[in-house]
Motif scaffolding. Sequence first.
Motif, PDB file in Angstrom:
ATOM      1  N   ASP A  68      16.849 -22.097  45.717  1.00  0.00           N
ATOM      2  CA  ASP A  68      15.661 -21.353  46.130  1.00  0.00           C
ATOM      3  C   ASP A  68      16.051 -20.534  47.353  1.00  0.00           C
ATOM      4  O   ASP A  68      15.998 -21.014  48.478  1.00  0.00           O
ATOM      5  N   ALA A  78      15.996 -27.750  44.649  1.00  0.00           N
ATOM      6  CA  ALA A  78      15.227 -26.551  44.324  1.00  0.00           C
ATOM      7  C   ALA A  78      14.726 -26.569  42.880  1.00  0.00           C
ATOM      8  O   ALA A  78      14.186 -27.554  42.426  1.00  0.00           O
ATOM      9  N   TYR A  79      14.888 -25.453  42.148  1.00  0.00           N
ATOM     10  CA  TYR A  79      14.266 -25.260  40.839  1.00  0.00           C
ATOM     11  C   TYR A  79      14.998 -25.966  39.720  1.00  0.00           C
ATOM     12  O   TYR A  79      16.198 -26.119  39.737  1.00  0.00           O
ATOM     13  N   HIS A  85       9.844 -27.116  40.870  1.00  0.00           N
ATOM     14  CA  HIS A  85      10.581 -27.241  42.123  1.00  0.00           C
ATOM     15  C   HIS A  85      10.583 -28.714  42.506  1.00  0.00           C
ATOM     16  O   HIS A  85       9.540 -29.359  42.513  1.00  0.00           O
TER      17      HIS A  85
END
Length: 116
Positions: A68, A78-79, A85
């Motif tokens: 991210d 993160a993703y 997320h």
Amino acid sequence: MEWKALIKDFKKEYGFDLEKDLKNVNMTSYEFVKILKDLSFDINSNPIKGNKVTSIPPISVYKMRYKDEYRHIGTSNAYRFHLYHKTSGRKPKLDLTEKEKKLVKKMVEDAVAQRR
């Protein structure tokens, strides 16, 4: 097929709501398209990274992690794709649910069947 119609069909058939996912992680369409382009480049340029969710030859599905850049968070927090997320946004979550894993498997089975 227009991408919005494809997203709606994807939700109807497999239950994954990409529009809701984008809202949950506070991501704009521009940011999402940028991530998809970067991710596509990474997939085509490097060996696949990530944990295998399911595999039915010739298709394998991996849980992809993506940094991210906007929040300066690395790949470990993160993703994930389908888009969520791990540590921030409206509804952070640690992993796919068992139901989501089964839906991914169904999606792969359908894709393999269409290729035959």
